[in-house]
Design a protein around this motif. Structure first.
Motif, PDB file in Angstrom:
ATOM      1  N   ALA A 116       0.830  -1.208   0.000  1.00 35.02           N
ATOM      2  CA  ALA A 116       0.000   0.000   0.000  1.00 35.02           C
ATOM      3  C   ALA A 116       0.864   1.258   0.000  1.00 35.02           C
ATOM      4  O   ALA A 116       0.575   2.231  -0.707  1.00 35.02           O
ATOM      5  N   LEU A 117       1.942   1.237   0.781  1.00 34.10           N
ATOM      6  CA  LEU A 117       2.870   2.387   0.794  1.00 34.10           C
ATOM      7  C   LEU A 117       3.449   2.592  -0.599  1.00 34.10           C
ATOM      8  O   LEU A 117       3.537   3.705  -1.107  1.00 34.10           O
ATOM      9  N   ASN A 118       3.840   1.483  -1.216  1.00 32.41           N
ATOM     10  CA  ASN A 118       4.427   1.555  -2.559  1.00 32.41           C
ATOM     11  C   ASN A 118       3.421   2.087  -3.584  1.00 32.41           C
ATOM     12  O   ASN A 118       3.800   2.693  -4.571  1.00 32.41           O
ATOM     13  N   LEU A 119       2.132   1.850  -3.317  1.00 32.10           N
ATOM     14  CA  LEU A 119       1.112   2.317  -4.252  1.00 32.10           C
ATOM     15  C   LEU A 119       0.740   3.780  -4.008  1.00 32.10           C
ATOM     16  O   LEU A 119      -0.171   4.299  -4.632  1.00 32.10           O
ATOM     17  N   GLY A 120       1.430   4.404  -3.060  1.00 34.22           N
ATOM     18  CA  GLY A 120       1.255   5.841  -2.874  1.00 34.22           C
ATOM     19  C   GLY A 120       0.484   6.243  -1.632  1.00 34.22           C
ATOM     20  O   GLY A 120       0.257   7.437  -1.406  1.00 34.22           O
ATOM     21  N   ALA A 121       0.043   5.281  -0.821  1.00 29.58           N
ATOM     22  CA  ALA A 121      -0.736   5.632   0.368  1.00 29.58           C
ATOM     23  C   ALA A 121       0.179   6.147   1.476  1.00 29.58           C
ATOM     24  O   ALA A 121       1.297   5.652   1.629  1.00 29.58           O
ATOM     25  N   SER A 122      -0.314   7.131   2.227  1.00 28.78           N
ATOM     26  CA  SER A 122       0.452   7.622   3.376  1.00 28.78           C
ATOM     27  C   SER A 122       0.350   6.587   4.497  1.00 28.78           C
ATOM     28  O   SER A 122      -0.494   5.681   4.433  1.00 28.78           O
ATOM     29  N   HIS A 123       1.176   6.739   5.530  1.00 26.30           N
ATOM     30  CA  HIS A 123       1.109   5.788   6.656  1.00 26.30           C
ATOM     31  C   HIS A 123      -0.275   5.812   7.298  1.00 26.30           C
ATOM     32  O   HIS A 123      -0.799   4.767   7.695  1.00 26.30           O
ATOM     33  N   LYS A 170      -3.155   6.543   5.817  1.00 24.99           N
ATOM     34  CA  LYS A 170      -4.081   5.854   4.884  1.00 24.99           C
ATOM     35  C   LYS A 170      -3.905   4.336   4.986  1.00 24.99           C
ATOM     36  O   LYS A 170      -4.883   3.592   4.981  1.00 24.99           O
ATOM     37  N   VAL A 171      -2.645   3.913   5.077  1.00 16.24           N
ATOM     38  CA  VAL A 171      -2.379   2.472   5.168  1.00 16.24           C
ATOM     39  C   VAL A 171      -3.035   1.922   6.436  1.00 16.24           C
ATOM     40  O   VAL A 171      -3.664   0.862   6.421  1.00 16.24           O
ATOM     41  N   ILE A 204       8.767   6.701  -0.012  1.00 13.38           N
ATOM     42  CA  ILE A 204       8.337   5.624  -0.912  1.00 13.38           C
ATOM     43  C   ILE A 204       7.288   6.157  -1.884  1.00 13.38           C
ATOM     44  O   ILE A 204       7.313   5.866  -3.077  1.00 13.38           O
ATOM     45  N   GLN A 205       6.356   6.945  -1.334  1.00 13.22           N
ATOM     46  CA  GLN A 205       5.202   7.386  -2.112  1.00 13.22           C
ATOM     47  C   GLN A 205       5.592   8.296  -3.271  1.00 13.22           C
ATOM     48  O   GLN A 205       4.841   8.440  -4.224  1.00 13.22           O
ATOM     49  N   PHE A 264      -4.765  -7.149  -1.778  1.00  5.84           N
ATOM     50  CA  PHE A 264      -5.508  -6.889  -0.540  1.00  5.84           C
ATOM     51  C   PHE A 264      -6.722  -7.822  -0.450  1.00  5.84           C
ATOM     52  O   PHE A 264      -7.622  -7.751  -1.295  1.00  5.84           O
ATOM     53  N   TYR A 269      -7.055   1.100  -5.897  1.00  6.45           N
ATOM     54  CA  TYR A 269      -6.474   1.601  -4.638  1.00  6.45           C
ATOM     55  C   TYR A 269      -5.506   2.780  -4.831  1.00  6.45           C
ATOM     56  O   TYR A 269      -5.660   3.820  -4.192  1.00  6.45           O
ATOM     57  N   PRO A 270      -4.504   2.651  -5.723  1.00  6.10           N
ATOM     58  CA  PRO A 270      -3.563   3.769  -5.860  1.00  6.10           C
ATOM     59  C   PRO A 270      -4.238   5.052  -6.346  1.00  6.10           C
ATOM     60  O   PRO A 270      -3.789   6.150  -6.000  1.00  6.10           O
ATOM     61  N   VAL A 292      -6.233   6.580  -3.277  1.00  6.61           N
ATOM     62  CA  VAL A 292      -5.419   7.285  -2.282  1.00  6.61           C
ATOM     63  C   VAL A 292      -4.902   8.612  -2.852  1.00  6.61           C
ATOM     64  O   VAL A 292      -4.556   9.515  -2.102  1.00  6.61           O
ATOM     65  N   ARG A 293      -4.909   8.728  -4.171  1.00  7.75           N
ATOM     66  CA  ARG A 293      -4.537  10.013  -4.790  1.00  7.75           C
ATOM     67  C   ARG A 293      -5.765  10.888  -4.981  1.00  7.75           C
ATOM     68  O   ARG A 293      -5.691  11.933  -5.619  1.00  7.75           O
TER      69      ARG A 293
END
Lengths: 269, 351
Positions: free
Chosen positions: A165-172, A174-175, B69-70, B84, B95-96, B99-100
């Motif tokens: 999830a972090l790698n997909l752009g979510a903040s901590h 959000k994760v 990372i983000q 997930f 999902y990505p 979150v954006r």
């Protein structure tokens, strides 16, 4: 048809005895409670008030403390820090303390001379003999159940999913809300229900903080010590039935919630 | 372009040591290593899930060593997919974008496009619990590709797929790479490396011990570990044609291989294990075998006996026992026959 071994028979007999030990006193209490006495108790305003007080104060205590306890559980499950074992020991402390001793300790903290008591009195609240004091006493003895169950729930969530999830752009944050929390939800709910149930049944710590307003366990004790077993029994039965109803409802709601997470993807926007 | 400069990282008893690596834009780079060699850790460092103790990571001339990372725009697909479980396929791929905070309409459009490209549109509304390994892999890929990563990192993407799914996914990865996607793929399987990579690196005990084109690394292993690890040094690029109803592979040097079954394709790779090739002084009597006459160019002692190199139009590397060397009276420059059955030839389609 397979035949049970002697060992299995012995285990089954021992298990039945243990189960009987739990069921027999409760069943006895239900059997010995006459219908007329029970009806009278249902109509008793004092009983109503105390059962209602017990339920909502325990629920509020669980709810408010969960705001801090759930992230704390995540911290224990995910992070390494030097005094972690010591912290874990502190969390379990209320389970092993005599609850009256816990009440005494808490009284020193929330009485007008104590830190929290002083702060509350500035806002015009006297925590002793007040529902907020009762909530604190309930939370003090029951918090370990929520923290430990939630911690186990978070620990069971594969860290890979959080990393993905972090790698997909979510903040901590959000994760935490979209991955960790929904996946640990079942354990958290179990912890929530256990904390609520444990808080609601607390007597020792609460009676030191607040004899009045009277929560159900205190009321039952008061009726027993003043009037005897027969008078305390219907109130006990009534309290147990209401508590059971409440617990079943909470369980049912938590399962619904779990299904919702699965079906609607924990909306993130 | 990605550049790793002197990357080191201590992880308990294990350490990545002084890693230097360059991957050009549009390249398909395969990092080959056994489990525990540090290849996954290296991917996690590039993705930003871990930070190196020393060294720098440069992506497109920008130092991203300590970048969040983000913000890196480096996508990673984990070995176990990390799909997930509490979301549907749609939810995973979306999902990505969610979150954006992209709009609902844009999300639906993009997810459907990504799912179509990965051929998983038919499972968009399904829960992920009952999906097959191949489907999960495609969901994980779609979810990462929807972020348009500058660099795609794949951790053993083919390891838990059966053969037919492997071929499908290889084709998909090749097409992605052809479309310009830079890919770093880590694997323990030299077959994956040979069939996909433009360049290969071999990692062992946290160090990259050899790097270069597929031919460089496999035909000229820099040390015994690479040679043994690679296992197969006999691989030949061939064009396949039909001859008397049989499939035949022909190398650039006009060496002919008779193949098992009906196979079609050009730029195909043939692999033969060193242990599957026999040496004899006379022509083998079994006419079913592929048999080639050649000359011994090198005899090198190996763990179990000898590695014999025979020049027979192409170079053949053959492992034989020391006792057989004496029995066959093998010496350098001696003329011998090499033979192997068609069923021992592994065919890997290049296209």
């Amino acid at each position: 048809m397979s035949r049970n071994s002697l060992f299995t028979w012995i285990v089954m007999i021992l298990s039945s005895l243990v189960l009987l030990f739990i069921i027999a006193p409760l069943a006895g209490m239900f059997i010995h409670t006459g219908g007329a006495e029970f009806l009278e108790t249902i109509k008793d305003k004092e009983v109503h008030q105390s059962v209602w007080l017990t339920l909502w104060v325990s629920f509020i205590a669980t709810f408010i403390f969960s705001i801090g306890a759930i992230p704390f559980a995540w911290l224990l499950a995910r992070k390494k820090f030097p005094v972690k074992n010591f912290v874990q020991g502190i969390i379990d402390l209320p389970i092993v303390l005599p609850h009256t001793a816990a009440g005494i300790a808490l009284l020193g903290f929330i009485s007008r001379d104590g830190f929290l008591g002083k702060s509350a009195s500035l806002l015009g609240i006297n925590l002793v003999n007040h529902p907020s004091g009762i909530a604190l006493a309930m939370a003090f003895v029951s918090l370990p159940f929520l923290i430990n169950a939630s911690r186990d729930g978070f620990a069971a969530v594969p860290e890979r999913l959080e990393k993905a999830a972090l790698n997909l752009g979510a903040s901590h944050t959000k994760v935490f809300f979209t991955i960790s929390l929904p996946l640990a939800w079942r354990s958290i709910t179990t912890g929530f229900v256990m904390m609520f149930a444990r808080g609601m049944s607390e007597f020792g710590a609460v009676v030191i903080i607040a004899y009045h307003p009277m929560i159900a366990p205190v009321l039952i004790y008061e009726r027993f010590s003043s009037y005897g077993l027969n008078y305390a029994r219907p109130a006990s039965v009534f309290f147990i039935l209401i508590a059971l109803l409440f617990l079943i409802a909470l369980r049912f709601l938590s399962l619904k919630r779990k299904e919702k997470f699965i079906n609607t993807d924990a909306q993130t926007d | 372009m990605l550049r790793l400069i002197n990357i080191s990282r201590q992880l308990g008893d294990f350490a990545l040591k002084d890693i230097n690596l360059e991957v050009s834009d549009g390249e398909y780079y395969v990092l080959l290593g056994r489990s525990g060699s540090g290849k996954t850790q290296l991917l996690e460092l590039i993705a930003g899930l871990e930070h190196p103790d020393t060294g720098r990571i440069i992506l497109d001339n920008e130092d991203i060593t300590m970048q969040r990372i983000q913000d890196r725009k480096v996508g990673i697909v984990f070995q176990d997919y990390a799909v997930f479980p509490h979301m549907t396929v749609f939810g995973n791929i979306a999902y990505p974008l969610r979150v954006r905070r992209e709009g609902k309409k844009a999300i639906t459009e993009k997810v459907e496009k990504a799912a179509t490209a990965m051929n998983i549109k038919y499972i968009l509304e399904r829960n992920t619990e009952k999906l097959s390994g191949g489907e999960l892999q495609r969901v994980a890929l779609a979810r990462t590709l929807i972020t348009s990563p500058r660099l795609l990192l794949l951790d053993e993407p083919l390891s838990s797929l059966d053969t037919s799914l492997k071929d499908d996914l290889k084709r998909l990865l090749r097409n992605l790479n052809k479309a310009g996607q830079t890919i770093i793929h880590v694997t323990h399987d030299y077959g994956d490396a040979i069939s996909l990579a433009k360049r290969v690196g071999v990692i062992h005990n946290g160090k990259i011990i050899q790097e270069g084109s597929v031919d460089d690394v496999f035909k000229n292993p820099s040390n015994r570990f690479v040679a043994r690890y690679a296992g197969i040094r006999n691989f030949f690029r061939v064009d396949i044609s039909r001859e008397n109803g049989l499939s035949v592979g022909l190398t650039e040097n006009k060496v002919k291989f008779r193949l098992n079954g009906v196979i079609a394709g050009s730029d195909t790779l043939l692999l033969i294990k060193s242990d599957s090739i026999a040496i004899s002084n006379d022509m083998p009597s079994n006419t079913e075998l592929n048999a080639l006459k050649g000359k011994i160019t090198e005899l090198i002692p190996s763990e179990f006996g000898m590695e014999v190199t025979v020049e027979a139009g192409e170079l053949f590397y053959i492992n034989i026992l020391a006792s057989d060397i004496a029995e066959l009276n093998l010496v350098e420059n001696k003329e011998v026959w090499v033979s192997f059955p068609a069923k021992e030839i592994v065919v890997i389609n290049g296209n």
